[in-house]
Design a protein around this motif. Structure first.
Motif, PDB file in Angstrom:
ATOM      1  N   GLY A 323       0.707  -1.206  -0.082  1.00 14.71           N
ATOM      2  CA  GLY A 323      -0.112   0.037  -0.139  1.00 14.71           C
ATOM      3  C   GLY A 323       0.846   1.294   0.042  1.00 14.71           C
ATOM      4  O   GLY A 323       1.979   1.198  -0.065  1.00 14.71           O
ATOM      5  N   LYS A 324       0.053   2.467   0.195  1.00 18.42           N
ATOM      6  CA  LYS A 324       0.837   3.795   0.141  1.00 18.42           C
ATOM      7  C   LYS A 324       1.082   4.078   1.723  1.00 18.42           C
ATOM      8  O   LYS A 324       0.430   3.895   2.481  1.00 18.42           O
ATOM      9  N   ILE A 325       2.119   4.764   1.620  1.00 18.02           N
ATOM     10  CA  ILE A 325       2.723   5.061   3.172  1.00 18.02           C
ATOM     11  C   ILE A 325       2.533   6.694   2.982  1.00 18.02           C
ATOM     12  O   ILE A 325       3.115   7.312   2.221  1.00 18.02           O
ATOM     13  N   GLU A 326       1.552   7.150   3.762  1.00 20.37           N
ATOM     14  CA  GLU A 326       1.153   8.186   3.688  1.00 20.37           C
ATOM     15  C   GLU A 326       2.036   9.525   4.245  1.00 20.37           C
ATOM     16  O   GLU A 326       1.983  10.717   3.642  1.00 20.37           O
ATOM     17  N   GLU A 327       3.266   9.337   4.974  1.00 22.22           N
ATOM     18  CA  GLU A 327       4.189  10.195   5.538  1.00 22.22           C
ATOM     19  C   GLU A 327       4.782  10.768   4.573  1.00 22.22           C
ATOM     20  O   GLU A 327       5.455  11.881   4.853  1.00 22.22           O
ATOM     21  N   LEU A 328       4.944  10.264   3.280  1.00 25.81           N
ATOM     22  CA  LEU A 328       5.792  10.653   2.373  1.00 25.81           C
ATOM     23  C   LEU A 328       4.845  10.492   0.919  1.00 25.81           C
ATOM     24  O   LEU A 328       4.519   9.434   0.649  1.00 25.81           O
ATOM     25  N   SER A 329       4.972  11.606   0.293  1.00 26.94           N
ATOM     26  CA  SER A 329       4.227  11.429  -1.226  1.00 26.94           C
ATOM     27  C   SER A 329       5.286  11.424  -2.235  1.00 26.94           C
ATOM     28  O   SER A 329       6.292  11.859  -2.181  1.00 26.94           O
ATOM     29  N   ASP A 330       5.162  10.463  -2.976  1.00 25.05           N
ATOM     30  CA  ASP A 330       4.317   9.104  -3.096  1.00 25.05           C
ATOM     31  C   ASP A 330       5.049   7.930  -2.966  1.00 25.05           C
ATOM     32  O   ASP A 330       5.867   7.759  -3.663  1.00 25.05           O
TER      33      ASP A 330
END
Ligand SMILES: Cc1cc2nc3c(=O)[nH]c(=O)nc-3n(C[C@H](O)[C@H](O)[C@H](O)COP(=O)(O)OP(=O)(O)OC[C@H]3O[C@@H](n4cnc5c(N)ncnc54)[C@H](O)[C@@H]3O)c2cc1C
Length: 386
Positions: A323-330
């Protein structure tokens, strides 16, 4: 052949050129995205080339069954399109007591619900499938003829070649050393061979995933640790002797099958770690010889040609973090496959490509939510063989 030079820039960069990184790049490039894979050694040199070849839909939860059903469809499609062997020779779980039978009946019900045609069969039926089996203690078996096996070298190479045909760049012998981040946004990656400008990064380094997360400055707790698992190959025997993958939890969590060359390949559950050590051990040889010959006594006559080791990148519930780790885009992760990442790769590629290109996917990716560890929401332990 993989590109020799690091491109100056790439929209999307996948770190890690194992089956997972390569199939993700393949899927993205096929959708017209600009993608580069950066691999510190050569394509497939991590766990992928050390794996046991098995591809199964026999899991014990809805998400993994659905994802693996899709994965098998993709294995079938791409093996036909790209010309690598994927044999649907089935998976046969040998069961030895009522408790095991009850557990597998539940699993079979979940699998049947999604159209995976697993059924409980008698010991005699199991022996028809593998005549060399010792069924004196077996009370039943869980059998799905649509599970199978694929050659990890051949399939990874074919996905890599076709990814390049779709325009992906595969860069070998280049190690990602650091992230360039400004105001929480990825601007590029520093590598052993220069810098690449990029905005979207996927961590597909499996056993090394925590090191890459640390480089990216990720504070979210995503516990993935490398464990040493070993495998064995015997001298070749008559082709067709052991067609399916045969599993016995009773006997050392053993799994074994026959390769296209005729040798018997497999392993047992014996595990050491967390460690990055990869030396095969005498203890493994002892265990694998004992357990394999309990399952198929005729294996006593065979010579062991070679043993080797590789990593299971394990999480506490044996499910990957995808999944996506929201702390860092993207920033995305697809790692921690806990011993069954080869089989999952084509469906994982589809999920990750969907998340990047559409922001959502029809497959149940939430099951693999990277934040579940921090929230203390571990999943049921995924059925792990070996
Ligand atoms: C003995 C054994 C038997 C197995 N049997 C099966 C099986 O039957 N079926 C199954 O589905 N799975 C099996 N597995 C598990 C399977 O091998 C893995 O889950 C799968 O290969 C993971 O693929 P991957 O691409 O995520 O990781 P890898 O193949 O390990 O790829 C990760 C890559 O990242 C690269 N990398 C790491 N750090 C960096 C960096 N900083 N910069 C650039 N590159 C980097 C590495 O060099 C590596 O090539 C088995 C594993 C073992 C060890």
């Amino acid at each position: 052949m993989p590109t020799k030079t690091l491109p100056e820039k790439s929209e999307i960069t996948v770190i890690g050129g194992g089956i997972v990184g390569v199939t993700i790049a393949h899927e993205l490039a096929k959708r017209g995205e600009e993608v580069t894979v950066i691999e510190k050694r050569f394509i497939g040199s991590g766990s992928t080339f050390r794996c046991g070849t098995g591809i199964r839909q026999q899991f014990n939860d809805e998400a993994n069954v659905q994802v693996m059903k899709r994965s098998v469809e993709l294995w079938k499609r791409y093996s036909e399109e790209y010309g690598f062997p994927f044999e649907q020779t089935g998976y046969l779980f040998l069961l030895y007591d009522d408790e095991e039978v009850e557990e597998f009946k539940k699993n079979i019900a979940i699998q049947n619900k999604f159209g995976v045609p697993t059924r409980l069969i008698t010991p005699e039926e199991a022996k028809e499938i593998v005549p060399l089996l010792d069924i004196s203690e077996v009370v039943a078996a869980s059998w799905n003829p649509t599970d199978g096996k694929a050659d990890p070298f051949h399939s990874t190479a074919k996905f890599a070649l076709h990814a390049e045909e779709f325009g992906a760049k595969l860069v070998e012998y280049t190690e990602v050393k650091d992230f360039i981040v400004e105001n929480g946004e990825i601007k590029g990656l520093k590598t052993s061979r220069g810098t690449i400008k990029t905005g979207i990064v996927i961590n597909a380094t499996n056993a090394w995933a925590k090191l890459v997360n640390a480089m990216a400055g990720i504070r979210t707790k995503i516990p993935i640790e490398p464990y040493k698992h070993q495998a064995v190959i015997t001298q070749p025997i008559k082709k067709g002797a052991v067609k399916p993958m045969v599993i016995s939890f009773r006997y050392g969590h053993a799994y074994l099958t026959q390769t296209a060359h005729g040798g018997v390949v497999g392993g047992v559950g014996y595990e050491e770690g967390p460690t990055y050590d990869l030396n095969p051990t005498y203890e493994f040889m002892r265990q694998v010889s004992y357990y394999f010959t309990k399952i198929i006594p005729a294996l006593r006559e065979l010579l062991i040609l070679r043993t080797w080791a590789g990593y299971y990148a394990k999480t506490p519930d044996s499910n990957p973090a995808i999944g996506k780790i929201e702390e860092l885009s993207d920033y995305y992760i697809a790692a921690g496959f806990s011993g069954h990442g080869f089989m999952m790769a084509p469906a994982v590629a589809e999920m990750v490509a969907d998340l990047i290109t559409k922001g959502k996917t029809d497959l149940p990716v939430e099951w693999y939510d990277p934040y579940r560890f921090e929230r203390g929401e571990l999943r049921g332990q995924a059925l792990q063989m070996g």
